[in-house]
Design an enzyme around this catalytic site. Structure first.
Site, PDB file in Angstrom:
ATOM      1  CG  HIS A   1      41.423  41.554  42.893  1.00  0.00           C
ATOM      2  ND1 HIS A   1      41.005  40.795  41.919  1.00  0.00           N
ATOM      3  CD2 HIS A   1      41.665  42.706  42.479  1.00  0.00           C
ATOM      4  CE1 HIS A   1      40.686  41.627  40.805  1.00  0.00           C
ATOM      5  NE2 HIS A   1      41.276  43.113  41.073  1.00  0.00           N
TER       6      HIS A   1
ATOM      7  CD  GLU B   1      39.316  46.424  42.724  1.00  0.00           C
ATOM      8  OE1 GLU B   1      40.347  47.140  42.386  1.00  0.00           O
ATOM      9  OE2 GLU B   1      39.648  45.212  42.881  1.00  0.00           O
TER      10      GLU B   1
END
Length: 197
Positions: free
Chosen positions: A75, A147
């Site tokens: 992430h 993302e």
């Protein structure tokens, strides 16, 4: 924080829409969510090693024992705040697989990288680190989440065309190594996603 019942209702709606749904709560809530058995559960991160003196970290095996099925690796917040590079992300990806979890590999570029036309290059490098370390075949049971860093918590979102272009690039990168795996891999988009967009 939504109730288990509200999440379960969303899961029922997703099933009716033929969509997969999972939730990745903080580690302290993984077991509680898993015990309810309403929705697949994942961890927000895992350590790159199976065991050892890593105070405060959570291994893939610990997540599995708590009832997790998935784990997020790479992430952008982990990359930016904790200096996790592509090599470490690849190790975490492999450890997730070894621990019996489905890794959700996050890839994405910063705003400066997008504005300088480096999106494809950055995402390819992030993907290649894992491909080189783990092989393409493992992606048959993994998830890739695009993302873009510039769209996380900023209120900005990639347009459908921007997201689709990156998704096509991810799939093409995988297809260069194995077309069958590439055609079946799950590729997601995340970044300030709301009902309105």
């Amino acid at each position: 924080f939504r109730s288990f019942e509200a999440i379960a209702a969303g899961y029922d709606a997703a099933l009716k829409a033929k969509a997969e749904l999972a939730i990745c709560p903080p580690f302290t809530l993984v077991a509680a969510f898993a015990e309810k058995g309403l929705i697949p559960v994942g961890g927000q991160d895992c350590h790159a090693k199976v065991s050892g003196a890593h105070t405060g970290d959570t291994s893939a095996e610990m997540l599995k024992d708590a009832g997790a099925t998935y784990v997020i690796v790479g992430h952008s917040e982990r990359r930016a705040l904790y200096g996790e590079d592509d090599g470490l992300v690849a190790k975490k990806f492999k450890q997730a697989l070894a621990g019996g979890l489905v890794p959700i590999l996050c890839v994405g570029e910063t705003l400066a990288q997008r504005e300088s036309g480096q999106t494809a290059e950055v995402v390819a490098a992030q993907l290649d680190a894992v491909l080189d370390a783990a092989g393409v075949e493992v992606f048959a049971g993994a998830v890739v989440a695009y993302e873009p860093v510039w769209a996380i918590g900023t209120g900005l979102t990639a347009s459908p065309a921007q997201a689709q272009a990156v998704h096509e690039g991810i799939r093409a990168r995988l297809a260069a190594r194995n077309a069958e795996v590439a055609s079946g891999v799950r590729v997601l988009y995340g970044g300030s996603v709301k009902a309105g967009n």
